[in-house]
Design a protein around this motif. Structure first.
Motif, PDB file in Angstrom:
ATOM      1  N   HIS A 298      -2.960   5.337   0.159  1.00 47.90           N
ATOM      2  CA  HIS A 298      -3.615   4.957  -1.091  1.00 47.90           C
ATOM      3  C   HIS A 298      -3.181   3.571  -1.547  1.00 47.90           C
ATOM      4  O   HIS A 298      -2.179   3.022  -1.101  1.00 47.90           O
ATOM      5  CB  HIS A 298      -3.321   5.980  -2.187  1.00 47.90           C
ATOM      6  N   GLY A 299      -3.961   3.031  -2.455  1.00 44.22           N
ATOM      7  CA  GLY A 299      -3.671   1.747  -3.079  1.00 44.22           C
ATOM      8  C   GLY A 299      -4.360   1.695  -4.433  1.00 44.22           C
ATOM      9  O   GLY A 299      -4.712   2.729  -5.002  1.00 44.22           O
TER      10      GLY A 299
ATOM     11  N   SER B 108       2.412   7.648  -5.469  1.00 43.48           N
ATOM     12  CA  SER B 108       1.549   8.822  -5.351  1.00 43.48           C
ATOM     13  C   SER B 108       0.297   8.624  -6.190  1.00 43.48           C
ATOM     14  O   SER B 108       0.337   7.997  -7.256  1.00 43.48           O
ATOM     15  CB  SER B 108       2.293  10.071  -5.837  1.00 43.48           C
ATOM     16  N   LEU B 109      -0.828   9.170  -5.711  1.00 39.12           N
ATOM     17  CA  LEU B 109      -2.068   9.052  -6.466  1.00 39.12           C
ATOM     18  C   LEU B 109      -1.963   9.736  -7.819  1.00 39.12           C
ATOM     19  O   LEU B 109      -2.662   9.378  -8.765  1.00 39.12           O
ATOM     20  CB  LEU B 109      -3.234   9.646  -5.664  1.00 39.12           C
TER      21      LEU B 109
ATOM     22  N   SER C 237       0.846  -1.182   0.000  1.00 43.72           N
ATOM     23  CA  SER C 237       0.000   0.000   0.000  1.00 43.72           C
ATOM     24  C   SER C 237       0.880   1.231   0.000  1.00 43.72           C
ATOM     25  O   SER C 237       2.027   1.179   0.415  1.00 43.72           O
ATOM     26  CB  SER C 237      -0.910   0.005   1.222  1.00 43.72           C
ATOM     27  N   GLY C 238       0.319   2.341  -0.413  1.00 40.95           N
ATOM     28  CA  GLY C 238       1.108   3.559  -0.482  1.00 40.95           C
ATOM     29  C   GLY C 238       0.563   4.620   0.436  1.00 40.95           C
ATOM     30  O   GLY C 238      -0.542   4.526   0.936  1.00 40.95           O
ATOM     31  N   ALA C 239       1.339   5.629   0.657  1.00 40.83           N
ATOM     32  CA  ALA C 239       0.883   6.746   1.463  1.00 40.83           C
ATOM     33  C   ALA C 239       1.339   8.040   0.814  1.00 40.83           C
ATOM     34  O   ALA C 239       2.367   8.094   0.167  1.00 40.83           O
ATOM     35  CB  ALA C 239       1.437   6.648   2.879  1.00 40.83           C
ATOM     36  N   ILE C 240       0.559   9.102   0.991  1.00 41.80           N
ATOM     37  CA  ILE C 240       0.939  10.417   0.491  1.00 41.80           C
ATOM     38  C   ILE C 240       1.224  11.280   1.718  1.00 41.80           C
ATOM     39  O   ILE C 240       0.353  11.522   2.539  1.00 41.80           O
ATOM     40  CB  ILE C 240      -0.197  11.042  -0.324  1.00 41.80           C
ATOM     41  N   GLY C 241       2.147  11.781   1.767  1.00 42.07           N
ATOM     42  CA  GLY C 241       2.468  12.675   2.885  1.00 42.07           C
ATOM     43  C   GLY C 241       1.405  12.962   3.748  1.00 42.07           C
ATOM     44  O   GLY C 241       1.124  13.942   4.072  1.00 42.07           O
TER      45      GLY C 241
ATOM     46  N   GLY D  78       1.644   1.278  -3.067  1.00 44.54           N
ATOM     47  CA  GLY D  78       0.525   1.873  -3.796  1.00 44.54           C
ATOM     48  C   GLY D  78       0.004   0.969  -4.893  1.00 44.54           C
ATOM     49  O   GLY D  78      -1.122   1.115  -5.347  1.00 44.54           O
ATOM     50  N   ASN D  79       0.841  -0.005  -5.335  1.00 39.98           N
ATOM     51  CA  ASN D  79       0.400  -0.972  -6.343  1.00 39.98           C
ATOM     52  C   ASN D  79      -0.528  -2.043  -5.764  1.00 39.98           C
ATOM     53  O   ASN D  79      -1.159  -2.795  -6.512  1.00 39.98           O
ATOM     54  CB  ASN D  79       1.591  -1.678  -6.990  1.00 39.98           C
TER      55      ASN D  79
END
Length: 355
Positions: free
Chosen positions: A92-93, A176-177, A14-18, A211-212
């Motif tokens: 995000h993901g 990032s999204l 999973s991803g994260a944005i600041g 995020g992928n």
């Protein structure tokens, strides 16, 4: 999660944005068979498309997923965080549209703990998520947005069509999204991989990053082979990612649609695999019963210290093998097991319990 002996960490991404002869003479049959094979090969070759064609075909079915997660939960995420309001960070993901009326499959670890979830389509439209159903054991989740007319992805009809070495494409929202619907190309590096997951996975060298998670691994016919879930991450380790096969995704999704949760069948036993199986060495060693958990197994005569060789005629040497086999059963069904008990080889009939 540490991978034994490699000093690698298996990360959730999973991803994260600041995700006929017809009664012909043997010679004629041989000619007909050869012609049929040529025809099938020609059809298969014709169905294979270029990378840009595949991306154009599949990308409309791939979405970005974004929401808030608490700073406390953020410690369990495998990527950097960003600032948010009231002590929350955005994460995000990715996801894959499976029904045109708003149903999307993703990873459980993408949406678990996420609040105010939004789905962003490939064309940049944003929708609020209305329903969430999650199965952490398989790392598969279902979410729904209130929209129709979406383009649903096509999944492979059988996991057995996947081949080691075939070219694949990963599509998702890395880092990032703003990078949603990014595509990377690689091959299938391995099949039936037993990692820290409950079920066997596909291994790929297609680059997948935080995020992928929840995005698809796609073959060159535009079919979804599975849902990208995690990778090994450590110094000097590159492009070792893992995908939940389409068959496992379908098994989980069917139950989430039917009953809102996954009800698994089990033997009612706590089992331990051999050291060889634990570290990934080839092994024919059976599993050992550490504890009898269900009355049904106890009534069948199973005791602590017994050794399990096979279930329903299938040799079992690793816990993941048993988990895969149990996908074909439901609680209340009975199976025959071959065991060693007190020095004797015995067959027992166990009524499966729910896990």
């Amino acid at each position: 999660m540490k991978k034994t002996g490699t000093k690698a960490v298996c990360l959730l991404l999973s991803g994260a944005i600041g995700i006929g002869g017809f009664g012909l003479f043997p010679e004629a049959q041989a000619d007909a068979s050869a012609a049929k094979n040529v025809t099938q090969a020609s059809v298969a070759a014709a169905s294979v498309k270029t990378v840009p064609q595949i991306i154009k075909q599949v990308s409309p079915s791939v979405v970005g997923i974004i929401g808030e997660v608490s700073l406390e939960d953020m410690e369990d995420w495998d990527s950097e965080g960003g600032s948010g309001e009231e002590g929350y960070n955005l994460t995000h993901g990715s996801g894959v549209i499976i029904r045109s009326n708003g149903w999307i499959v993703t990873n459980a670890h993408v949406v678990d703990g996420m609040q105010n979830i939004q789905v962003v389509t490939s064309e940049g439209k944003s929708y609020k998520v209305r329903e969430v159903y999650s199965d952490p054991l398989s790392d598969v989740a279902l979410i729904r947005i209130n929209v129709t007319g979406l383009k649903a992805a096509q999944f492979v009809s059988s996991d057995k069509t996947a081949l080691v070495g075939e070219q694949v494409i990963a599509i998702g929202t890395p880092v990032s999204l703003s990078l949603r619907n990014s595509a990377t190309v690689g091959i299938i590096s391995g099949l039936n991989r037993a990692t820290d997951a409950r079920y066997r996975l596909i291994q790929t060298d297609a680059s997948i990053n935080p995020g992928n998670s929840g995005g698809p691994l796609v073959n060159m016919r535009g079919e979804i082979l599975g849902i990208n879930s995690m990778k090994y991450a450590a110094v000097d380790i590159d492009n070792t990612g893992f995908t939940i096969p389409a068959g496992t995704v379908q098994y989980i999704v069917d139950q989430l649609f039917d009953q809102g949760e996954v009800i698994r069948a089990g033997l009612g036993l706590e089992l331990e695999e051999s050291f060889s199986a634990t570290v990934g060495l080839p092994s024919d060693d059976p599993l050992t019963v550490m504890e009898v958990l269900s009355d049904r197994a106890r009534k069948a005569g199973v005791k602590e210290g017994d050794v399990l060789y096979s279930v329903a005629g299938h040799r079992i040497t690793a816990l993941v093998d048993l988990n895969e086999l149990m996908k074909a059963y439901r609680p209340g069904q009975a199976v025959r097991v071959l065991m060693q008990s007190g020095g004797d080889i015995v067959e027992r009939r166990i009524v499966l319990t729910s896990e």
